[in-house]
Design an enzyme around this catalytic site. Structure first.
Site, PDB file in Angstrom:
ATOM      1  N   CYS A  73      50.736  39.305  37.266  1.00 24.37           N
ATOM      2  CA  CYS A  73      49.354  38.690  37.340  1.00 24.37           C
ATOM      3  C   CYS A  73      49.733  37.700  38.721  1.00 24.37           C
ATOM      4  O   CYS A  73      48.778  37.830  39.663  1.00 24.37           O
ATOM      5  CB  CYS A  73      49.234  37.578  36.258  1.00 24.37           C
ATOM      6  SG  CYS A  73      48.916  38.520  34.883  1.00 24.37           S
TER       7      CYS A  73
HETATM    8  N1  LIG Z   1      50.865  41.121  31.064  1.00 28.07           N
HETATM    9  C1  LIG Z   1      50.350  39.976  31.294  1.00 28.07           C
HETATM   10  O1  LIG Z   1      50.741  39.078  30.981  1.00 28.07           O
HETATM   11  C2  LIG Z   1      48.945  39.725  31.672  1.00 28.07           C
HETATM   12  C3  LIG Z   1      48.158  38.737  31.324  1.00 28.07           C
HETATM   13  C4  LIG Z   1      46.946  38.421  31.721  1.00 28.07           C
HETATM   14  C5  LIG Z   1      46.246  39.252  32.281  1.00 28.07           C
HETATM   15  N2  LIG Z   1      46.695  40.552  32.285  1.00 28.07           N
HETATM   16  C6  LIG Z   1      45.769  41.472  32.901  1.00 28.07           C
HETATM   17  O2  LIG Z   1      45.460  42.383  31.784  1.00 28.07           O
HETATM   18  C7  LIG Z   1      45.453  43.921  32.403  1.00 28.07           C
HETATM   19  C8  LIG Z   1      46.253  44.695  31.490  1.00 28.07           C
HETATM   20  O3  LIG Z   1      47.673  44.385  31.912  1.00 28.07           O
HETATM   21  P1  LIG Z   1      48.848  44.767  31.066  1.00 28.07           P
HETATM   22  O4  LIG Z   1      49.703  43.886  31.200  1.00 28.07           O
HETATM   23  O5  LIG Z   1      48.470  44.978  29.345  1.00 28.07           O
HETATM   24  O6  LIG Z   1      49.130  46.273  31.578  1.00 28.07           O
HETATM   25  P2  LIG Z   1      50.214  47.248  30.688  1.00 28.07           P
HETATM   26  O7  LIG Z   1      50.624  48.235  31.771  1.00 28.07           O
HETATM   27  O8  LIG Z   1      51.329  46.732  29.909  1.00 28.07           O
HETATM   28  O9  LIG Z   1      49.000  48.145  29.845  1.00 28.07           O
HETATM   29  C9  LIG Z   1      47.923  48.775  30.431  1.00 28.07           C
HETATM   30  C10 LIG Z   1      47.904  50.140  29.209  1.00 28.07           C
HETATM   31  O10 LIG Z   1      46.734  50.910  29.920  1.00 28.07           O
HETATM   32  C11 LIG Z   1      47.076  52.151  29.765  1.00 28.07           C
HETATM   33  N3  LIG Z   1      46.012  52.874  30.698  1.00 28.07           N
HETATM   34  C12 LIG Z   1      46.050  53.024  31.862  1.00 28.07           C
HETATM   35  N4  LIG Z   1      44.905  53.774  32.356  1.00 28.07           N
HETATM   36  C13 LIG Z   1      44.160  53.910  31.231  1.00 28.07           C
HETATM   37  C14 LIG Z   1      42.995  54.526  30.943  1.00 28.07           C
HETATM   38  N5  LIG Z   1      42.248  55.176  32.053  1.00 28.07           N
HETATM   39  N6  LIG Z   1      42.719  54.598  29.694  1.00 28.07           N
HETATM   40  C15 LIG Z   1      43.222  53.859  28.932  1.00 28.07           C
HETATM   41  N7  LIG Z   1      44.414  53.394  28.902  1.00 28.07           N
HETATM   42  C16 LIG Z   1      44.885  53.381  30.193  1.00 28.07           C
HETATM   43  C17 LIG Z   1      48.475  52.301  30.186  1.00 28.07           C
HETATM   44  O11 LIG Z   1      48.962  53.710  29.623  1.00 28.07           O
HETATM   45  C18 LIG Z   1      48.992  51.015  29.424  1.00 28.07           C
HETATM   46  O12 LIG Z   1      49.411  51.086  27.998  1.00 28.07           O
HETATM   47  C19 LIG Z   1      45.612  43.701  33.715  1.00 28.07           C
HETATM   48  O13 LIG Z   1      44.432  43.827  34.477  1.00 28.07           O
HETATM   49  C20 LIG Z   1      46.395  42.208  33.941  1.00 28.07           C
HETATM   50  O14 LIG Z   1      46.343  41.949  35.122  1.00 28.07           O
HETATM   51  C21 LIG Z   1      48.078  40.798  32.030  1.00 28.07           C
END
Ligand SMILES: NC(=O)c1ccc[n+]([C@@H]2O[C@H](COP(=O)([O-])OP(=O)(O)OC[C@H]3O[C@@H](n4cnc5c(N)ncnc54)[C@H](O)[C@@H]3O)[C@@H](O)[C@H]2O)c1
Length: 438
Positions: A272
């Site tokens: 983030c």
């Molecule tokens: N990790 C954090 O602490 C956090 C906190 C707040 C916000 N976010 C936001 O949340 C969002 C997700 O982050 P995350 O950390 O969970 O990412 P992540 O990489 O852990 O998970 C994303 C998942 O989406 C899947 N994916 C990718 N393309 C896809 C598609 N087309 N269809 C279905 N699944 C698909 C991936 O295989 C993966 O399992 C981002 O925008 C991030 O900025 C993350």
């Protein structure tokens, strides 16, 4: 349409679809099952789907037991069959939003998901984007793709944005207790999204538009990014002045109002803070408006690993050693303490900078036994064991992540030199002359 959907949500009969089962999507999916709703989880990674259906977890702080329980009870199912999106009443999208090589928003995951949803979209569904992104994404990127289905927003389907505020590893707040901000494309979209989240989240905070909700998340992360840059800069200044920045922050924190503590470190990490502000900076260009605070904070934070490496070099130099050919052990690969997530971790940068200067580098991280390949780094390294005999062999031990599992007193006792970027050794009494702050 709206009355029917609201009735279904409020009675708990609505099916929730969560797209992207990562650090954000998986805990969210489980929270909805705890609220008694049936959840369908979607991911493009078949290995993740297989693991979940076998009752296994791939995220350290999500217990396999919790997954097994909901899979067995038939209230959670993971799938890579996106045609099944039609079975969901509310579709929550938590896919990655990284930066491209040119440090611009990479919308490919959001666009691919929007196309998959459009392919299965039916009347009466609610679609909510949760991925962190610049203001305008939901209506400028998602909406046109969803309407290629022939269905119309507000009339046939509903659309909202609700930023994820997951903080992996935090024990003081959970997915349920962190208030959830929600902005809808129209009144009905907002009403449906609020009703949906109210099933699983204690406090839901409606705002006037998708863009306001998108901007809210970017404000939160930019605020952190800028303040971390400020203390990082002050750390370097205070060090020259012979003042301990950690002592100063602790003292300033006693003020009961008007001050919030942020802490310096080896650089920014995680999905983030190093990324999200640049989403806004990119969008701001469309409005002829430079975002100077963001750019400046980025500059300071990006320079931190270089500063740390310079401190390691100085400390070795004082001991008559050159960094070239020195053995350096980096403690902690994760971007922050007690998590197994190393995305954008400054440790990766530190290792590469040290290696580029000829150091022989190992790492230890109890949470990351093998360094996985990322988009930008392929270290091909595995975590080395942390024994007193091994610690002695390194010319320098560099604390990059302050995991709670480490016994800092015994690390200092065995090491020749400890460079501490996190004030992790604050409580260590013996061997303080071996410790250098960075
Ligand atoms: N990790 C954090 O602490 C956090 C906190 C707040 C916000 N976010 C936001 O949340 C969002 C997700 O982050 P995350 O950390 O969970 O990412 P992540 O990489 O852990 O998970 C994303 C998942 O989406 C899947 N994916 C990718 N393309 C896809 C598609 N087309 N269809 C279905 N699944 C698909 C991936 O295989 C993966 O399992 C981002 O925008 C991030 O900025 C993350």
């Amino acid at each position: 349409m709206i009355q029917q959907l609201l009735k279904k949500i409020r009675s708990g009969r609505a099916v929730v679809g969560v797209v992207g089962l990562g650090y954000v999507g998986l805990p969210l999916a489980l929270e909805f099952t705890r609220a008694g709703m049936k959840v369908l989880g979607f991911d493009v990674d078949p290995a993740k789907v297989k693991k979940l259906m076998a009752g296994r977890s791939y995220i350290e702080h999500v217990s396999a037991g919790a997954i097994r329980q909901v899979v067995k009870a038939g209230i959670f199912e993971a799938t890579d069959d996106f045609a099944r999106l039609a079975e969901a009443d509310c579709i929550l999208i938590c896919v990655p939003t990284p930066l491209t090589k040119m440090r611009e928003p990479d919308m490919t995951y959001v666009e691919a998901t929007a196309r998959a949803v459009a392919g299965a979209l039916r009347k009466g569904q609610l679609v909510v984007l949760e991925s962190t992104t610049y203001p305008g994404t939901t209506e400028e990127v998602m909406l046109p793709i969803l309407e290629t289905s022939g269905l119309k927003v507000g009339r046939d389907f509903l659309l909202a944005f609700s930023p994820e505020r997951e903080d992996p590893g935090r024990t003081t707040h959970t997915t349920r207790t962190i208030p959830k901000v929600v902005g809808g494309h129209d009144r009905d979209s907002l009403a449906a999204a609020v009703a949906c989240y109210e099933r699983a989240i204690d406090t839901v905070v409606p705002v006037s538009s998708c863009a306001a909700a998108e901007a809210c998340k970017i404000l939160e992360n930019t605020y952190r990014c800028v303040n971390i840059a400020l203390v990082n800069e002050l750390k370097m200044l205070f060090d020259r002045m012979g003042i301990d920045v950690w002592e100063v922050i602790a003292a300033a924190s006693t003020k009961p109002f008007g001050f919030q503590a942020f802490y310096p470190g080896p650089g920014l990490g995680g999905h983030c803070i190093p990324i999200d502000p640049f989403y806004l900076a990119w969008k701001a260009r469309e409005f002829d408006m430079p975002t100077r605070f963001i750019e400046l904070a980025g500059e300071v934070n990006v320079s931190m690993p270089h500063y740390v490496v310079a401190r390691v070099m100085d400390a070795l130099n004082e001991r008559g050693k050159a960094l070239r050919c020195s053995k350096v052990l980096v403690l902690g690969l994760a971007y922050k303490k007690d998590v197994d997530d190393m995305r954008e971790s400054p440790s990766l940068e530190l290792i590469e900078l040290l290696q580029a200067k000829g150091a022989k580098v190992d790492y230890n991280d109890p949470h990351i036994p093998k360094a996985p390949r990322t988009r930008e780094h392929d270290l091909r390294m595995t975590s080395v064991p942390l024994t007193p005999a091994r610690l002695k062999r390194y010319d320098a031990v560099l604390i990059s992540t302050d995991h709670s599992a480490y016994d800092y007193a015994s690390i200092v006792a065995s090491a020749q030199l400890v460079v501490d970027t996190r004030n992790a050794t604050a409580g260590v009494k013996r061997g303080r002359r071996k410790i250098v702050r960075a």
